[in-house]
Write an enzyme that holds these catalytic residues in place. Structure first.
Site, short mmCIF file in Angstrom:
data_model
loop_
_atom_site.label_atom_id
_atom_site.label_comp_id
_atom_site.label_asym_id
_atom_site.label_seq_id
_atom_site.Cartn_x
_atom_site.Cartn_y
_atom_site.Cartn_z
N TYR A 1 0.81 -1.23 0.00
CA TYR A 1 0.00 0.00 0.00
C TYR A 1 0.84 1.28 0.00
CZ TYR A 1 -4.28 -2.66 0.81
OH TYR A 1 -5.35 -3.51 0.67
N THR B 1 6.87 2.20 9.10
CA THR B 1 6.71 2.79 10.43
C THR B 1 7.45 1.94 11.45
OG1 THR B 1 4.54 3.59 9.82
CG2 THR B 1 5.00 3.42 12.19
N ARG C 1 3.30 9.18 5.28
CA ARG C 1 2.19 9.84 5.99
C ARG C 1 0.87 9.78 5.24
NH1 ARG C 1 4.64 15.65 7.91
NH2 ARG C 1 4.99 15.14 10.09
N LYS D 1 6.46 9.83 13.71
CA LYS D 1 5.49 9.00 12.97
C LYS D 1 4.53 8.29 13.93
CE LYS D 1 3.29 6.51 10.30
NZ LYS D 1 2.55 6.78 9.11
N ARG E 1 -4.07 10.54 16.79
CA ARG E 1 -5.37 10.28 16.16
C ARG E 1 -6.12 9.16 16.90
NH1 ARG E 1 -7.89 12.06 11.56
NH2 ARG E 1 -9.02 10.55 10.31
N CYS F 1 -2.49 0.95 10.73
CA CYS F 1 -1.71 2.08 11.24
C CYS F 1 -2.21 2.52 12.61
CB CYS F 1 -1.80 3.24 10.25
SG CYS F 1 -1.52 2.69 8.56
N1 SAJ Z 1 -11.85 6.43 12.43
C1 SAJ Z 1 -12.86 6.71 13.32
N2 SAJ Z 1 -13.18 8.02 13.54
C2 SAJ Z 1 -12.54 9.05 12.92
C3 SAJ Z 1 -11.50 8.75 12.02
C4 SAJ Z 1 -11.17 7.44 11.78
O1 SAJ Z 1 -13.46 5.81 13.91
O2 SAJ Z 1 -12.90 10.19 13.17
C5 SAJ Z 1 -11.47 5.04 12.15
C6 SAJ Z 1 -11.56 4.65 10.67
O3 SAJ Z 1 -12.84 4.28 10.32
C7 SAJ Z 1 -10.58 3.51 10.60
C8 SAJ Z 1 -9.49 3.93 11.58
O4 SAJ Z 1 -10.09 4.87 12.43
O5 SAJ Z 1 -11.13 2.28 11.02
C9 SAJ Z 1 -8.24 4.52 10.95
O6 SAJ Z 1 -8.59 5.31 9.82
P1 SAJ Z 1 -7.97 6.76 9.53
O7 SAJ Z 1 -8.64 7.26 8.33
O8 SAJ Z 1 -8.01 7.59 10.75
O9 SAJ Z 1 -6.41 6.49 9.31
P2 SAJ Z 1 -5.58 5.42 8.43
O10 SAJ Z 1 -5.19 4.31 9.35
O11 SAJ Z 1 -6.25 5.08 7.17
O12 SAJ Z 1 -4.27 6.31 8.09
C10 SAJ Z 1 -3.49 6.85 9.14
C11 SAJ Z 1 -3.20 8.34 8.86
N3 SAJ Z 1 -2.62 8.95 10.06
C12 SAJ Z 1 -3.06 10.13 10.53
O13 SAJ Z 1 -3.98 10.73 10.07
C13 SAJ Z 1 -2.32 10.67 11.72
C14 SAJ Z 1 -2.25 8.48 7.67
O14 SAJ Z 1 -1.88 9.82 7.50
C15 SAJ Z 1 -1.00 7.61 7.90
O15 SAJ Z 1 -0.11 7.68 6.78
C16 SAJ Z 1 -1.46 6.18 8.05
O16 SAJ Z 1 -2.28 6.10 9.22
C17 SAJ Z 1 -0.24 5.27 8.19
O17 SAJ Z 1 0.12 4.61 7.22
O18 SAJ Z 1 0.41 5.30 9.24
#
Ligand code: SAJ
Length: 406
Positions: A9, A116, A149, A201, A208, A255
């Site tokens: 990915y 990471t 990121r 990182k 989050r 992540c």
């Molecule tokens: N989620 C919630 N509520 C929210 C946001 C997300 O329940 O308000 C859930 C999503 O549905 C999902 C999970 O959290 O199940 C994670 O999704 P996400 O969209 O928050 O993040 P990822 O895991 O797809 O991507 C993250 C990102 N990190 C940050 O925003 C700090 C991305 O920038 C990173 O590159 C990625 O992790 C990574 O590869 O580390």
């Protein structure tokens, strides 16, 4: 020439982006099937803009192989899972990749770790591998950490526009790597040391995770006393210094649901907030099951086989189901010997769980209570199909009257 190791990915879009911006790139992955697919001109996962980027990179001459290349720059982007018991990072894929690089690299090569890793991982695992192979770090091999990121669902845009961090032992090497990323990256690129880059990182993703956990805890409090958590968060977020994320059925993906555990594993006595937050997020699939049970009682429904989960992926409009809340929920349910719920996801073409459907209409026909676990655009655009159903919407995408929420 840059040899990108690991074409998943992160590695694949990064390799494509560099190639389509004039860098000579060879992508290497140990998975022969994946390499064959790429060489046949097909991408290996769905992501907006990836297909066009892939075609541009092919035109620019990118190559894919299972072989590590003899060159002077490597970008390692392989997975870093965590050990479920100790919660510590499992660096086995990074270690294996670096060992292979050591066999073929030229003297003076730069090894960039994009995967990471928790703070100290490069000191603990990567440096010894290089030294054991008879190389002097800083002379024969240069080490850099450039954590990715990008967010699945918006990867191509974010690769181009996000700011980046580059950690290097030697600032001059950091600058050299910065030039390579600057071939495509329009954001600011900060050069720092390796341990700081490792920590930033993990901290970004932990921030989050903790914020989502706070939102999830609010959802539980509001459910307990019949308050509308979405309205409360909406109003709170109008405050200039408040920005609460959205509650949901749990946290998945590779992540946010994984990286904070690295800190818990490495600093168990110092990670109270993070530890509790991860527990709150992990409790959400079970909370959804409890909601299903309550709603069934309220509606006088008795047949659990008429309950269907819409969505299997970890979030909307992606095809990645690693650690997804739906899988977590099904695992929990199976442990209690209940019949498996029906499941449907437009992005998952293969059968990966029991009772999985591949047609929305058929799925809805066999379901009385629909639980929206993922807010894919598909369902958002066809909400009228849910009329007459009992709906539990864990993603707040269906604002029809009578819809149940978390
Ligand atoms: N989620 C919630 N509520 C929210 C946001 C997300 O329940 O308000 C859930 C999503 O549905 C999902 C999970 O959290 O199940 C994670 O999704 P996400 O969209 O928050 O993040 P990822 O895991 O797809 O991507 C993250 C990102 N990190 C940050 O925003 C700090 C991305 O920038 C990173 O590159 C990625 O992790 C990574 O590869 O580390």
């Amino acid at each position: 020439m840059v040899n990108v190791i690991g074409l998943g990915y992160i590695g694949l879009p990064t390799a494509l982006m560099m190639a389509s911006h004039g860098v000579d790139v060879v992508g290497t992955d140990y998975n022969q099937e994946l390499v064959t697919t790429l060489n046949a001109g097909k991408t290996t996962f769905e992501e907006e803009g990836l297909e066009d980027l892939f075609n541009d990179a092919l035109k620019a001459g990118i190559r894919f192989t299972t072989q590590y290349q003899e060159t002077d720059m490597y970008i390692v982007s392989v997975p870093t899972p965590y050990d479920k018991f100790s919660k510590k990072i499992d660096a086995c894929y990074v270690n294996a990749a670096v060992k292979e690089v050591m066999r073929v690299c030229r003297k003076g090569a730069i090894v960039v770790i994009e995967s990471t890793v928790s703070p100290g991982t490069i000191d603990k695992f990567v440096r010894p591998i290089i030294q054991e192979n008879g190389f002097v770090i800083g002379e024969d091999i240069h080490l850099v950490h450039a954590p990715e990121r990008i967010i699945p669902g918006n990867m191509v845009y974010e690769l181009l526009h996000n700011n980046r961090t580059i950690g290097a032992d030697d600032p001059a090497i950091g600058e050299k790597v910065k030039q390579c990323y600057a071939s495509f990256c329009q954001g600011e690129i900060v050069v720092t040391d390796i341990k700081t880059a490792e920590m930033t990182k993990v901290v970004e993703n932990t921030f989050r995770a903790v914020n989502i956990a706070f939102a999830n805890e609010l959802a539980k409090i509001c459910r307990h006393d019949d308050m509308d958590v979405y309205e409360i968060i909406r109003i709170c977020n109008m405050h200039p210094r408040v920005n609460i994320l959205t509650p949901g059925p749990g946290v998945g993906g590779h992540c946010i649901s994984v990286d904070p555990w690295f800190l818990v594993g490495d600093y168990p006595a110092l990670t109270k907030v993070i530890w509790e937050s991860m527990k709150v997020n992990d409790s959400m699939p079970q909370f959804v099951l409890e909601r299903i049970h309550t709603i069934m009682q309220e509606k006088g429904m008795t047949d659990i086989t008429r309950v269907g989960l819409y969505g299997l992926t970890y979030k909307e409009n992606v095809d990645d189901y690693r650690e997804s809340p739906t899988l977590q929920l099904l695992e929990w349910q199976e442990k209690h010997l209940a019949p498996t719920l029906k499941v449907y996801d437009p992005y998952i073409k293969n059968d990966i769980v029991k009772n999985q459907y591949h047609d929305l209409d058929k799925f809805l026909m066999d379901t009385d209570l629909v639980v929206i676990m993922v807010g894919h655009d598909e369902i958002k655009q066809q909400l009228e199909k849910l009329e007459g159903k009992v709906v539990l919407d864990t993603r707040r995408v269906c604002k029809l009257p009578g819809v149940y929420t978390l």
